[in-house]
Design an enzyme around this catalytic site. Structure first.
Site, PDB file in Angstrom:
ATOM      1  N   GLU A 123       0.811  -1.181  -0.108  1.00  0.00           N
ATOM      2  CA  GLU A 123       0.087  -0.042  -0.067  1.00  0.00           C
ATOM      3  C   GLU A 123       0.838   1.358   0.047  1.00  0.00           C
ATOM      4  O   GLU A 123       0.529   2.277  -0.745  1.00  0.00           O
ATOM      5  CB  GLU A 123      -1.014   0.017   1.260  1.00  0.00           C
ATOM      6  CG  GLU A 123      -1.898   1.099   1.325  1.00  0.00           C
ATOM      7  CD  GLU A 123      -2.923   1.363   0.199  1.00  0.00           C
ATOM      8  OE1 GLU A 123      -3.492   0.341   0.174  1.00  0.00           O
ATOM      9  OE2 GLU A 123      -2.540   2.334  -0.787  1.00  0.00           O
ATOM     10  N   GLY A 128       1.725   7.529  -0.796  1.00  0.00           N
ATOM     11  CA  GLY A 128       2.162   7.641   0.775  1.00  0.00           C
ATOM     12  C   GLY A 128       1.072   7.062   1.543  1.00  0.00           C
ATOM     13  O   GLY A 128       0.880   5.829   1.391  1.00  0.00           O
ATOM     14  N   LYS A 199       5.975   4.433  -9.708  1.00  0.00           N
ATOM     15  CA  LYS A 199       4.530   4.610  -9.129  1.00  0.00           C
ATOM     16  C   LYS A 199       3.454   4.103 -10.159  1.00  0.00           C
ATOM     17  O   LYS A 199       2.708   3.440 -10.294  1.00  0.00           O
ATOM     18  CB  LYS A 199       4.332   5.481  -8.433  1.00  0.00           C
ATOM     19  CG  LYS A 199       5.107   5.813  -7.094  1.00  0.00           C
ATOM     20  CD  LYS A 199       5.185   7.045  -6.118  1.00  0.00           C
ATOM     21  CE  LYS A 199       5.847   7.232  -4.957  1.00  0.00           C
ATOM     22  NZ  LYS A 199       6.283   8.383  -4.550  1.00  0.00           N
TER      23      LYS A 199
HETATM   24  N1  HSE Z   1      10.354  10.701  -2.512  1.00  0.00           N
HETATM   25  C1  HSE Z   1       9.008  10.284  -2.549  1.00  0.00           C
HETATM   26  C2  HSE Z   1       8.161  11.480  -2.889  1.00  0.00           C
HETATM   27  C3  HSE Z   1       8.673   9.472  -1.152  1.00  0.00           C
HETATM   28  O1  HSE Z   1       8.607  12.532  -2.491  1.00  0.00           O
HETATM   29  O2  HSE Z   1       6.903  10.948  -2.987  1.00  0.00           O
HETATM   30  C4  HSE Z   1       7.151   8.760  -1.036  1.00  0.00           C
HETATM   31  O3  HSE Z   1       7.375   7.709  -1.976  1.00  0.00           O
END
Ligand code: HSE
Length: 399
Positions: A123, A128, A199
């Site tokens: 998840e 996040g 992602k």
């Molecule tokens: N470096 C990533 C961001 C951390 O700034 O979204 C979270 O995946």
């Protein structure tokens, strides 16, 4: 239920804190108390409560049959991949925030978990603290997912917001993001769009139920976006946002990561600072907007803690996440149609207007320059036309 945490960095220490801070409600919700038996890290942490459970050898964890769940929050490919395979092979469920590993080997690790009657949860790997993965796999599982568009990198959204709203210099804004624990160990992964690409690969793979590799996703970061572009975009009524753009049609998938001009009538215009926003379009449910903190210690740790409770509740009853190792059928790149923002020297403006068409124009903050938005055309068409000019900037427009 005994668990172990691999890595005591920003996210790992957050998971340790959340499990201890919320121990009572977690015990109720998981149906049993959850206790951190080990934390693995190469470093020592003198005076920190973690000292009591700190180990430096992963085999202590892997060889302990009492440990049923492992939070892998070390990040990076190795040794995280090796540790995860060993844990799953021994029937230990693994919960992770490691988007690099999930993007490259998610399907394989889900398969390995199922073979060993345990689970692989991820998840926290996208968005996040936003519950996007479980929503795609559970709540929206009855939908054919047609589009996923959004802001999935907190660091770059923070930088673009601070540059745009507060006039901060790029490097000062980046330093703030690092100090807040948002940035990757190597911040190039954020600003070059690599983190968003990973992602996007995870989201596109889940939407397609098949493997979309990072290499399938053309990616641009925010390093070419200047203060002049941000000001000119403002003059056009837009903000610049780093977006993932995933589309599915006729069994084909397309995905890209790039900066886009986003106008006020789009929800993503209002997603600022470290927040992420993800717009999902399903063929039954229609549009669903996910919004929340996309990076930082506690939001990410909260997502890992949620996975740990899920893993504890359903231990021995593996879920059936649909993500096959088979390659997804990717659409030809360059065929997508949209408008483009262009900034160039005034002496080229006339030719540029003729070649590209103009649908909106703004004064550039630099004298002797113009900035405008073209007519809609395919990426290939735009690229062949813009090659004839010496554009200072070119950015896609989200319409
Ligand atoms: N470096 C990533 C961001 C951390 O700034 O979204 C979270 O995946």
């Amino acid at each position: 239920m005994k668990i172990a945490i691999l890595g005591f960095g920003t996210v790992g220490s957050g998971v340790f804190d959340v499990i201890n801070m919320n121990s009572e409600i977690i015990a109720k919700r998981a149906g049993k108390p959850i206790e951190v038996k080990y934390v693995l890290d190469l470093r020592d942490f003198p005076g920190n409560p973690v000292e009591k459970v700190l180990v430096h050898d992963v085999n202590i964890i892997l060889d302990d049959p009492e440990v049923k769940i492992i939070a892998e929050v070390m990040g990076g490919m190795e040794p995280a991949f090796e540790f995860t395979k060993k844990a799953l092979s021994r029937g230990k469920s693994v919960c992770t925030s490691n988007k690099e590993l999930v993007a490259a080997h998610g399907a394989e690790l889900i398969e390995l978990a199922a073979k060993n009657n345990c689970d692989y949860y991820f998840e926290a790997s996208v968005g996040g603290g936003i519950p996007i993965i479980r929503s795609l796999c559970d709540s929206l599982v009855g939908d054919d997912i047609l589009e996923i568009k959004g802001i999935v990198n907190g660091t770059t959204n923070y930088i673009l917001t601070r540059m745009g709203e507060d006039g901060l210099d790029f490097n000062v804004a980046l330093k703030e993001a690092q100090d807040n624990g948002y940035a990757e160990r190597n911040p190039a992964a954020d600003i070059d769009g690599i983190d968003a690409q990973r992602k996007a690969a995870i989201l596109a793979s889940l939407a397609a139920g098949a493997q979309v590799d990072c290499d399938d996703i053309p990616t641009e970061g925010i390093t070419k976006v200047t203060a002049e572009d941000i000001a000119a975009a403002k003059g056009l009524g837009a903000k610049i946002k780093l977006l993932v753009n995933i589309r599915r049609d006729d069994e084909k998938v397309s995905a890209m990561v790039a900066p886009f001009l986003v106008f006020e009538n789009c929800q993503l215009y209002h997603v600022n600072n470290v927040f992420n926003g993800i717009l999902v379009t399903g063929n039954a449910t229609g549009d669903v907007l996910f919004y929340g903190k996309g990076a930082g210690k506690l939001p990410t740790a909260g997502a890992v803690a949620g996975d740990i409770i899920e893993a504890a509740k359903y231990y021995g009853l593996p879920s059936d996440t649909i993500w096959s190792r088979e390659k997804a059928n990717m659409a030809k790149q360059g065929s997508s149609v949209g408008r483009f923002y262009v900034r160039l020297n005034e002496n080229e403006a006339m030719e540029a207007r003729k070649l590209l068409g103009v649908t909106a124009e703004s004064a550039s903050s630099k004298s002797g320059e113009v900035a405008f938005i073209t007519e809609a055309m395919s990426e290939d068409d735009f690229n062949s036309k813009i090659a004839k000019l010496n554009a200072l900037s070119k950015i896609r427009v989200y319409d």
